[in-house]
Motif scaffolding. Structure first.
Motif, mmCIF file in Angstrom:
data_model
loop_
_atom_site.group_PDB
_atom_site.id
_atom_site.type_symbol
_atom_site.label_atom_id
_atom_site.label_comp_id
_atom_site.label_asym_id
_atom_site.label_seq_id
_atom_site.Cartn_x
_atom_site.Cartn_y
_atom_site.Cartn_z
ATOM 1 N N UNK A 123 -4.439 -2.995 6.267
ATOM 2 C CA UNK A 123 -4.685 -1.598 6.851
ATOM 3 C C UNK A 123 -3.565 -0.832 7.257
ATOM 4 N N UNK A 124 -2.348 -1.068 6.634
ATOM 5 C CA UNK A 124 -1.220 -0.434 7.153
ATOM 6 C C UNK A 124 -1.085 1.158 6.684
ATOM 7 N N UNK A 125 -1.967 1.444 5.606
ATOM 8 C CA UNK A 125 -1.927 2.682 4.941
ATOM 9 C C UNK A 125 -3.098 3.415 4.996
ATOM 10 N N UNK A 126 -3.341 4.650 5.070
ATOM 11 C CA UNK A 126 -4.412 5.425 5.330
ATOM 12 C C UNK A 126 -4.961 5.444 3.814
ATOM 13 N N UNK A 127 -4.066 5.686 2.507
ATOM 14 C CA UNK A 127 -4.515 5.851 1.195
ATOM 15 C C UNK A 127 -3.529 4.971 0.357
ATOM 16 N N UNK A 128 -4.261 4.264 -0.501
ATOM 17 C CA UNK A 128 -3.640 3.593 -1.364
ATOM 18 C C UNK A 128 -3.861 4.109 -2.716
ATOM 19 N N UNK A 129 -2.982 4.487 -3.587
ATOM 20 C CA UNK A 129 -3.103 5.095 -5.026
ATOM 21 C C UNK A 129 -2.333 3.985 -5.871
ATOM 22 N N UNK A 130 -3.351 3.536 -6.934
ATOM 23 C CA UNK A 130 -2.528 2.840 -7.840
ATOM 24 C C UNK A 130 -2.623 3.471 -9.111
ATOM 25 N N UNK A 131 -1.217 3.192 -9.434
ATOM 26 C CA UNK A 131 -0.752 3.793 -11.006
ATOM 27 C C UNK A 131 -1.240 2.535 -11.679
ATOM 28 N N UNK A 132 -2.204 2.429 -12.230
ATOM 29 C CA UNK A 132 -2.791 1.190 -13.101
ATOM 30 C C UNK A 132 -2.212 1.079 -14.233
ATOM 31 N N UNK A 133 -2.450 0.108 -14.804
ATOM 32 C CA UNK A 133 -2.126 -0.190 -16.350
ATOM 33 C C UNK A 133 -2.958 0.605 -17.324
ATOM 34 N N UNK A 134 -2.669 1.041 -18.683
ATOM 35 C CA UNK A 134 -3.777 1.699 -19.444
ATOM 36 C C UNK A 134 -5.074 1.068 -19.471
ATOM 37 N N UNK A 135 -5.986 1.811 -19.913
ATOM 38 C CA UNK A 135 -7.458 1.694 -19.542
ATOM 39 C C UNK A 135 -7.936 0.241 -20.175
ATOM 40 N N UNK A 136 -7.482 -0.175 -21.329
ATOM 41 C CA UNK A 136 -7.901 -1.550 -21.882
ATOM 42 C C UNK A 136 -7.470 -2.653 -20.890
ATOM 43 N N UNK A 137 -6.317 -2.663 -20.386
ATOM 44 C CA UNK A 137 -5.750 -3.636 -19.327
ATOM 45 C C UNK A 137 -6.686 -3.613 -18.069
ATOM 46 N N UNK A 138 -6.801 -2.353 -17.490
ATOM 47 C CA UNK A 138 -7.372 -2.028 -16.659
ATOM 48 C C UNK A 138 -8.807 -2.473 -16.471
ATOM 49 N N UNK A 139 -9.523 -2.145 -17.433
ATOM 50 C CA UNK A 139 -10.960 -2.683 -17.710
ATOM 51 C C UNK A 139 -11.061 -4.243 -17.518
ATOM 52 N N UNK A 140 -10.149 -4.711 -18.265
ATOM 53 C CA UNK A 140 -10.195 -6.135 -18.348
ATOM 54 C C UNK A 140 -9.994 -6.800 -16.972
ATOM 55 N N UNK A 141 -9.216 -6.098 -16.128
ATOM 56 C CA UNK A 141 -9.031 -6.462 -14.737
ATOM 57 C C UNK A 141 -10.377 -6.398 -13.921
ATOM 58 N N UNK A 142 -10.965 -5.296 -14.147
ATOM 59 C CA UNK A 142 -12.127 -4.999 -13.473
ATOM 60 C C UNK A 142 -13.349 -6.149 -13.791
ATOM 61 N N UNK A 143 -13.247 -6.877 -14.850
ATOM 62 C CA UNK A 143 -14.122 -7.773 -15.177
ATOM 63 C C UNK A 143 -13.730 -9.186 -14.591
ATOM 64 N N UNK A 144 -12.678 -9.343 -14.012
ATOM 65 C CA UNK A 144 -12.286 -10.529 -13.591
ATOM 66 C C UNK A 144 -13.204 -11.272 -12.669
ATOM 67 N N UNK A 145 -13.517 -10.569 -11.548
ATOM 68 C CA UNK A 145 -14.250 -11.311 -10.343
ATOM 69 C C UNK A 145 -15.724 -11.732 -11.212
#
Length: 393
Positions: A123-145
């Motif tokens: 909680x050190x920052x008010x806003x966290x902006x993620x410059x994420x990987x391209x969509x295919x990789x980013x979507x695979x990450x979202x399915x991990x949990x």
């Protein structure tokens, strides 16, 4: 903490948009961190300064960082890595080869999630902006949990219990024969502790009041199609999108005949973007005559993109998943914009509903009210996949 994930097809300009968003948030007084989790880092080039694994000041209220996956892996997975290295060396591999093979494929992507969760917890920052990987990789990450949860519930915890019980009996005989020890409790606990972090992270990602995805696209056929698929898959994982950013629009001031056909095509695709993503808000950015490198260029981009607006606000709140009671029956409604019913595969096992669209699959743990019922039909209506659940009687 407000979390904003920038994603899109590779090369659409999401890093510049993430950096400009960070500038505007910092200008408004928010302590802001822009974190690049894309293995092909370009955030430092965008800010035109050196960045490191740990946050580095860029301007007042603004910090930037580029994830070093190896450092994250050592800090979170070091015990497991060392054990795998020991096993590989016992099987005859040289030291360097064993070290390299101990880093499992995809681990760099996985630990970008861990880094995000750590910043959220601190909680050190008010806003966290993620410059994420391209969509295919980013979507695979979202399915991990959910994928990790499936394996943990069915295989890992039972195996861990058996291993802990047998270790004192087997270890004295095992090492002389195999050449390496059985995994210690520290090694066995690491995967489950990591899974618990992913479960907590999923709660953050699916909280639309806290986390939003912003899709960066270009007025080009292939890019728009990928962005539309990404929007649908994000909804499948119950992650809300609050803004679409159409980048590199050729300005009307460009009158060279060479660009006329390109401008005509862009006009058609701009219309498609607004129509296909409705009701999501769409903001347009012109094709600039210079590279978006350095603070001065990012300042111009920031003004065009946000003007006097606050980028930390939620521009649109999507309702991606809802349960509606209809008498004694229930309807589970999943927001899947632009996906025809023919592309959706459904199956139910115990308290889990499996939804599959192409290469993307979600194992959705059903609420107790639905788990005891059976699927009794499904239809697509107003971009929602509506699955009816009814009692067997």
């Amino acid at each position: 903490m407000r979390v904003i994930l920038m994603t899109g097809k590779g090369g659409v300009g999401k890093t510049s948009v993430a950096a400009a968003t960070g500038l505007r948030c910092a200008e408004l007084g928010y302590k802001t961190l822009v974190l690049s989790t894309d293995p092909a880092h370009s955030l430092a080039d965008s800010f035109d300064m050196e960045l490191e694994h740990n946050p580095k000041p860029v301007r007042p209220n603004l910090w930037g960082a580029e994830l070093d996956a190896l450092l994250e892996l050592e800090g979170n997975w070091g015990a497991v890595k060392r054990y795998i290295t020991e096993v590989l060396q016992a099987r005859g591999l040289e030291g360097v080869e064993a070290e390299e093979l101990a880093i499992l494929p995809g681990m760099d992507e996985i630990f970008s999630l861990v880094r995000m969760k750590r910043h959220y917890d601190e909680g050190e920052y008010d806003v966290l902006i993620i410059d994420s990987a391209p969509t295919g990789t980013a979507l695979r990450l979202l399915s991990l949990p959910e994928v990790a949860g499936w394996y943990m519930r069915r295989f890992y915890k039972p195996f861990e219990a058996v291993s802990a019980a047998l270790r004192p009996l087997v270890e004295p005989l095992f090492r002389p024969v195999a050449g390496f020890s059985l995994p210690t409790k520290e090694v066995m606990d690491a995967p489950y502790e990591f899974y618990e972090q992913l479960v907590e992270l999923e709660k953050v990602l699916t909280d639309t009041a806290t986390t939003s995805v912003r899709l960066v696209t270009n007025p080009e056929k292939m890019v728009i199609k990928e962005s539309l698929r990404a929007h649908a898959y994000l909804s499948l994982y119950n992650v809300g999108t609050d803004l679409v950013i159409a980048n590199r629009i050729i300005p009307d001031s460009v009158q060279d005949p060479f660009f006329q056909r390109w401008k005509d095509q862009q006009q058609q695709y701009r219309h498609e973007i607004h129509e296909n993503f409705r009701p999501l808000p769409v903001r347009e950015i012109p094709l600039y005559s210079e590279e978006m490198c350095g603070i001065a260029a990012l300042e111009r981009l920031k003004e065009t993109l946000y003007g006097d607006d606050d980028p930390a606000q939620v521009f649109y709140k999507e309702n991606t998943l809802r349960v509606i009671q209809q008498g004694n029956d229930y309807s589970l409604e999943v927001y899947l914009p632009g996906i025809p019913k023919s592309q959706v595969e459904l199956s139910k096992s115990a308290d889990e509903l499996n939804i599959r669209i192409g290469n993307h699959r979600r194992n959705l743990v059903l609420p107790q009210a639905l788990a005891a019922l059976n699927p009794a039909g499904a239809k697509m209506e107003e971009d929602y996949l509506k699955i009816r659940f009814a009692s067997a009687s």
